[in-house]
Design an enzyme around this catalytic site. Structure first.
Site, PDB file in Angstrom:
ATOM      1  N   HIS A  30       0.857  -1.184   0.000  1.00 17.55           N
ATOM      2  CA  HIS A  30       0.000   0.000   0.000  1.00 17.55           C
ATOM      3  C   HIS A  30       0.895   1.237   0.000  1.00 17.55           C
ATOM      4  O   HIS A  30       1.858   1.320   0.765  1.00 17.55           O
ATOM      5  CB  HIS A  30      -0.915   0.009   1.216  1.00 17.55           C
ATOM      6  N   HIS A  42      -3.045   9.135   1.229  1.00 15.60           N
ATOM      7  CA  HIS A  42      -3.016   7.936   0.394  1.00 15.60           C
ATOM      8  C   HIS A  42      -4.394   7.707  -0.215  1.00 15.60           C
ATOM      9  O   HIS A  42      -5.378   8.335   0.167  1.00 15.60           O
ATOM     10  CB  HIS A  42      -2.552   6.724   1.207  1.00 15.60           C
ATOM     11  N   CYS A 163      -3.509   2.898  -5.379  1.00 17.46           N
ATOM     12  CA  CYS A 163      -2.731   3.756  -4.484  1.00 17.46           C
ATOM     13  C   CYS A 163      -1.362   4.106  -5.056  1.00 17.46           C
ATOM     14  O   CYS A 163      -0.849   5.214  -4.828  1.00 17.46           O
ATOM     15  CB  CYS A 163      -2.583   3.086  -3.117  1.00 17.46           C
TER      16      CYS A 163
END
Length: 254
Positions: A30, A42, A163
């Site tokens: 991530h 994010h 992301c």
């Protein structure tokens, strides 16, 4: 931090850094942008982000401007309960404290302006790019603008708009100007072009029939994989353009 590992001590972070943490036993990473003051912006899927309706404000302006952290990260607990998890109701762009972003994992630093040979030889995709980074303040400004935008970075899509795509855009201002099968994410493109997939179909029978021919086929397959990894990197592909953050919505049609 070295060639094999991009692991970084949180105390060494600089505002504007692109960071990532591995999830689900290193299955995927991530990504986010560290904007200073122990805060990360994010991009997440709506179902994994908290709704912005619990906050009584509609935007965040904390004055992030290349400031160092002021808090103790060693506790592992949330560092900024006032705004941690905030996002616009229709957006997946989220703000979190560094501890909440990292979770139970470790922290890694995405590398920019990497040598072409070093980039393609990385064991995993989604850890580096040959593209140079823009100045840190530009990176922070893009992340904060998209956080406060009602539409954010558009609809989250694990293959085309995830992301890593968000973090790459914040760092470079580059977007793919066509609608490809995949976005700019090195992690996704690495998996899509994984050398073991064609190898299982075309190479295995040749290995059984002829060791020499099988070895040659394996070499060609792996070579093709690394060429595909190189040509899909945002730093070299010819289907990306520089887009102002104010124009991201209109450029991408949302």
């Amino acid at each position: 931090m070295g060639y094999l590992s991009h692991r970084v001590d949180p105390n060494e972070l600089e505002p504007g850094d692109h960071i990532y943490t591995w999830r689900a036993a290193f299955t995927y990473a991530h990504h986010g942008i560290f904007v200073g003051e122990d805060v990360v912006v994010h991009f997440t899927a709506p179902e994994t982000a908290s709704s912005g309706s619990r906050w009584n404000f509609t935007s965040i302006d904390i004055g992030f401007s290349l400031q160092k952290s002021r808090q103790n990260r060693d506790t592992g607990s949330c560092l900024c309960t006032y705004y941690c998890g905030f996002r616009q109701s229709e957006s997946g762009v989220t703000i979190s404290c560094l501890n909440c972003f990292i979770g139970t994992g470790s922290l890694y630093l995405y590398q920019y302006g990497v040598n072409k040979c070093a980039h393609v030889s990385k064991l995993r995709g989604g850890t580096s790019t040959t593209a140079p980074s823009d100045p840190p303040q530009d990176v922070i400004d893009r992340a904060m603008y998209l956080l406060n935008s009602e539409t954010g970075f558009g609809k989250y899509n694990v293959v085309r708009n995830n992301c890593e795509d968000f973090a790459l855009y914040c760092k470079t201002g580059l977007l793919v100007h066509v609608k490809p099968a995949t976005g700019s994410s090195g992690q996704v493109n690495f998996l899509v072009n994984a050398p073991w997939k064609p190898a299982l179909v075309s190479v295995l029978p040749k290995v059984v029939c002829s060791t020499t021919m099988g070895a040659l086929a394996v070499g060609v397959t792996v070579g093709t994989h690394y060429w595909n990894k190189y040509k899909t990197d945002i730093g070299v592909r010819d289907d990306v353009v520089k887009v102002k953050v104010e124009d991201v919505g209109s450029f991408r049609g949302f």
